[in-house]
Design a protein around this motif. Structure first.
Motif, PDB file in Angstrom:
ATOM      1  N   THR A 195       0.955  -1.173   0.059  1.00 14.37           N
ATOM      2  CA  THR A 195       0.132   0.003   0.096  1.00 14.37           C
ATOM      3  C   THR A 195       0.836   1.235  -0.155  1.00 14.37           C
ATOM      4  N   LEU A 196       2.180   1.171   0.043  1.00 16.86           N
ATOM      5  CA  LEU A 196       3.103   2.400  -0.035  1.00 16.86           C
ATOM      6  C   LEU A 196       3.437   2.858  -1.266  1.00 16.86           C
ATOM      7  N   ASN A 197       3.639   4.076  -1.339  1.00 18.50           N
ATOM      8  CA  ASN A 197       4.131   4.832  -2.548  1.00 18.50           C
ATOM      9  C   ASN A 197       5.211   5.573  -2.218  1.00 18.50           C
ATOM     10  N   LEU A 198       6.640   5.397  -2.594  1.00 25.35           N
ATOM     11  CA  LEU A 198       7.635   6.164  -2.421  1.00 25.35           C
ATOM     12  C   LEU A 198       7.226   7.590  -2.804  1.00 25.35           C
ATOM     13  N   MET A 199       6.481   7.913  -3.875  1.00 32.05           N
ATOM     14  CA  MET A 199       6.240   9.153  -4.366  1.00 32.05           C
ATOM     15  C   MET A 199       5.852  10.100  -3.373  1.00 32.05           C
ATOM     16  N   ASN A 200       4.817   9.338  -2.412  1.00 29.99           N
ATOM     17  CA  ASN A 200       4.476  10.035  -1.352  1.00 29.99           C
ATOM     18  C   ASN A 200       5.419  10.553  -0.310  1.00 29.99           C
ATOM     19  N   GLY A 201       6.402  10.250  -0.357  1.00 28.00           N
ATOM     20  CA  GLY A 201       7.453  10.714   0.926  1.00 28.00           C
ATOM     21  C   GLY A 201       7.704  12.252   0.997  1.00 28.00           C
ATOM     22  N   PHE A 202       7.654  12.204   2.283  1.00 26.20           N
ATOM     23  CA  PHE A 202       7.891  13.666   2.907  1.00 26.20           C
ATOM     24  C   PHE A 202       6.847  14.800   2.519  1.00 26.20           C
TER      25      PHE A 202
ATOM     26  N   PRO B  14       4.136  17.222   3.425  1.00 25.01           N
ATOM     27  CA  PRO B  14       3.839  18.025   4.648  1.00 25.01           C
ATOM     28  C   PRO B  14       2.530  17.818   5.073  1.00 25.01           C
ATOM     29  N   PRO B  15       2.289  18.021   6.718  1.00 23.79           N
ATOM     30  CA  PRO B  15       0.999  17.926   7.005  1.00 23.79           C
ATOM     31  C   PRO B  15      -0.139  18.648   6.383  1.00 23.79           C
ATOM     32  N   GLY B  16      -1.306  18.146   6.005  1.00 24.66           N
ATOM     33  CA  GLY B  16      -2.342  18.900   5.816  1.00 24.66           C
ATOM     34  C   GLY B  16      -2.245  19.381   4.191  1.00 24.66           C
ATOM     35  N   GLU B  17      -1.300  18.931   3.458  1.00 23.01           N
ATOM     36  CA  GLU B  17      -0.967  19.312   2.033  1.00 23.01           C
ATOM     37  C   GLU B  17      -1.208  18.049   1.213  1.00 23.01           C
ATOM     38  N   ALA B  18      -1.709  18.237  -0.052  1.00 26.94           N
ATOM     39  CA  ALA B  18      -1.807  17.161  -1.060  1.00 26.94           C
ATOM     40  C   ALA B  18      -0.277  16.936  -1.816  1.00 26.94           C
ATOM     41  N   ASN B  19       0.095  15.765  -1.844  1.00 24.09           N
ATOM     42  CA  ASN B  19       1.398  15.555  -2.565  1.00 24.09           C
ATOM     43  C   ASN B  19       1.530  16.159  -3.994  1.00 24.09           C
ATOM     44  N   ALA B  20       2.619  16.579  -4.346  1.00 29.48           N
ATOM     45  CA  ALA B  20       2.488  17.407  -5.559  1.00 29.48           C
ATOM     46  C   ALA B  20       2.624  16.190  -6.783  1.00 29.48           C
ATOM     47  N   PHE B  21       2.881  15.058  -6.338  1.00 31.97           N
ATOM     48  CA  PHE B  21       3.104  14.158  -7.544  1.00 31.97           C
ATOM     49  C   PHE B  21       1.755  13.442  -7.692  1.00 31.97           C
ATOM     50  N   THR B  22       1.219  12.510  -6.501  1.00 35.13           N
ATOM     51  CA  THR B  22       0.230  11.898  -6.742  1.00 35.13           C
ATOM     52  C   THR B  22      -1.241  12.496  -6.238  1.00 35.13           C
TER      53      THR B  22
ATOM     54  N   ASP C  27      -2.147  12.832  -3.485  1.00 30.01           N
ATOM     55  CA  ASP C  27      -2.931  12.069  -2.176  1.00 30.01           C
ATOM     56  C   ASP C  27      -2.706  13.186  -1.106  1.00 30.01           C
ATOM     57  N   TYR C  28      -3.646  13.056  -0.045  1.00 36.67           N
ATOM     58  CA  TYR C  28      -3.869  13.960   0.996  1.00 36.67           C
ATOM     59  C   TYR C  28      -3.394  13.197   2.303  1.00 36.67           C
ATOM     60  N   PHE C  29      -2.690  13.830   3.124  1.00 35.54           N
ATOM     61  CA  PHE C  29      -2.435  13.283   4.596  1.00 35.54           C
ATOM     62  C   PHE C  29      -2.487  14.203   5.461  1.00 35.54           C
ATOM     63  N   LEU C  30      -3.218  13.930   6.755  1.00 42.01           N
ATOM     64  CA  LEU C  30      -3.425  14.805   7.817  1.00 42.01           C
ATOM     65  C   LEU C  30      -2.248  15.438   8.426  1.00 42.01           C
ATOM     66  N   LEU C  31      -1.373  14.154   8.805  1.00 42.12           N
ATOM     67  CA  LEU C  31      -0.020  14.768   9.593  1.00 42.12           C
ATOM     68  C   LEU C  31       0.840  14.419   8.710  1.00 42.12           C
ATOM     69  N   GLY C  32       0.811  14.311   7.358  1.00 39.21           N
ATOM     70  CA  GLY C  32       2.250  14.143   6.357  1.00 39.21           C
ATOM     71  C   GLY C  32       2.505  12.942   6.371  1.00 39.21           C
ATOM     72  N   THR C  33       3.737  12.486   5.816  1.00 40.30           N
ATOM     73  CA  THR C  33       4.148  11.270   5.491  1.00 40.30           C
ATOM     74  C   THR C  33       5.514  11.345   5.933  1.00 40.30           C
TER      75      THR C  33
END
Length: 313
Positions: free
Chosen positions: A61-68, A70-78, A80-86
Motif C-alpha cells: 500500500t506504500l508509494n515512495l512518491m508520497n514521501g515527505f 507536509p501535514p495537511g497538504e496534497a502530494n505534488a506528484f500523486t 494524495d492528502y495526508f493529515l499529519l504528513g508522511t
C-alpha cells in the motif's frame, strides 16, 4: 417498605459511586483530564485498523512518491492528502502513530505485568519466609538497583537476543523486549511487597490462620496478598509510564522494536534523522503522542497514590 421486606444491597455501581476513590477522582481536574487523554489514546490504538487510513505495515500500500509530504497538504506528484504528513517511505504519519502506539502499549502493559508477578511473588516469599530466602532475594535486588534500569534492560535484551536463533529474531523481538523491561523493573515491586508483608504477617488474622493449620502458601495468597495490593497498583500505574518510556528509549537506540513493526520510539528515531532537513512533522507528532501518553499515566499514578494514602484523607 413492609416490615418483613429485606432491604436490597446496593449495586456495585452504587458502591463505586459512593466510594472515597470516586469522590477524590471527581474533584481532581488533573486526574479527569489525564484519564480522558489515556482513554482516547488507548482506544485509538486498539481501533487502529478501523481508524487508520492506511496500513503502514503493508508494503503493497506504500508509494515512495508520497514521501515527505507536509501535514495537511496534497502530494505534488500523486495528489494524495495526508493529515499529519508522511515519512521518508511514504507512510502516513497518523497511521504509523496509531499502529506504533499499539506496540508501545502492548510492550508496556506486558512488561509491567511480568515485573509485577515476579516482584510480588519474590516480595511475599522474602517477607513471609525470612531467613536465607529473604537475604538472597533482597541482596539480588540491591545489586540490581546499583545499575540503571535501562542498562539492565539492554543487557537482558542483548543476552536474550543472542540466544535466539537468527531466523526468529525479528519475530521474537517484541517478546524479548517485554522480558528485558519486565526483569529490569521487578525490584520496586518486591521491596514494597516485602515491607508490607513484614507488617501483615504479625497481624491477628494471620496468626489465627496459622493456628488452624493453614499452609504457608495459602496464607500468603489468600490472606496477605489482598492486603498488600494497594501500593502494588500504584506502583504498577507509575511503572506503566516508565515501561513505555523504556521501550521508546530502547527502540530509539535501535535495540528495541524491529523496523518492520515500528513503535513510537522507532518512529522518533526515524524522525530525528530528518529533523534538520525540514521534515519536522516526522519527529514532532510521534514525540508529542509519547509525551502525552506517558505524562497522563504518570499524573494518574500520582493521583492514585494520594487517593489511596490514608494519611492524606
Amino acid at each position: 417498605m413492609a416490615q418483613n421486606e429485606i432491604p436490597r444491597a446496593p449495586s456495585r455501581f452504587a458502591r463505586a459511586r459512593n466510594s472515597d476513590l470516586y469522590y477524590s477522582f471527581t474533584r481532581t481536574p488533573v486526574a479527569i483530564v489525564s484519564a480522558a487523554v489515556v482513554i482516547v489514546l488507548v482506544l485509538a490504538a486498539l481501533l487502529a485498523p478501523l481508524i487508520a487510513p492506511h496500513n503502514p505495515f503493508d508494503p503493497g500500500t506504500l508509494n515512495l512518491m508520497n514521501g515527505f509530504t507536509p501535514p495537511g497538504e496534497a502530494n505534488a506528484f500523486t495528489g494524495d492528502y495526508f493529515l499529519l504528513g508522511t515519512d521518508d517511505q511514504g507512510r502516513d504519519v497518523f497511521s504509523t502513530m496509531l499502529y506504533g502506539m499499539r506496540i508501545s502499549l502492548f510492550v508496556g502493559f506486558s512488561a509491567v505485568m511480568l515485573a509485577m508477578v515476579v516482584g510480588v511473588v519474590l516480595g511475599l516469599l522474602a517477607g513471609y519466609l525470612g531467613g536465607w530466602v529473604e537475604s538472597t532475594i533482597m541482596r539480588i535486588a540491591d545489586i540490581q538497583l546499583t545499575f540503571p534500569a535501562i542498562l539492565v534492560a539492554m543487557l537482558i535484551f542483548g543476552i536474550a537476543k543472542g540466544i535466539t536463533p537468527p531466523a526468529y529474531r525479528d519475530q521474537m523481538a517484541i517478546w524479548v523486549l517485554i522480558l528485558a523491561i519486565g526483569l529490569s523493573d521487578w525490584v520496586q515491586f518486591a521491596r514494597v511487597v516485602r515491607g508490607a508483608t513484614l507488617v501483615e504477617k504479625n497481624r491477628e488474622y494471620v496468626q489465627a490462620a496459622r493456628l488452624v493449620g493453614r499452609a504457608k502458601f495459602s496464607i500468603m495468597i489468600r490472606h496477605i496478598l489482598p492486603n498488600v495490593l494497594n501500593p502494588v497498583l500504584v506502583i504498577a500505574t507509575i511503572s506503566l509510564a516508565l515501561a513505555i518510556i523504556a521501550e521508546a528509549t530502547l527502540s530509539f537506540l535501535g535495540v528495541g522494536a524491529p523496523p518492520t513493526r515500528p513503535s513510537l520510539g522507532t518512529l522518533i528515531r526515524i524522525g530525528q534523522e530528518f529533523m534538520f532537513s525540514g521534515e519536522w512533522w516526522i519527529l514532532l507528532f510521534p514525540a508529542g503522542t509519547l509525551l502525552a501518553l506517558a505524562l497522563s499515566i504518570n499524573l494518574l499514578g500520582d493521583w492514585l497514590r494520594d487517593a489511596l494514602n490514608p494519611k492524606l484523607r
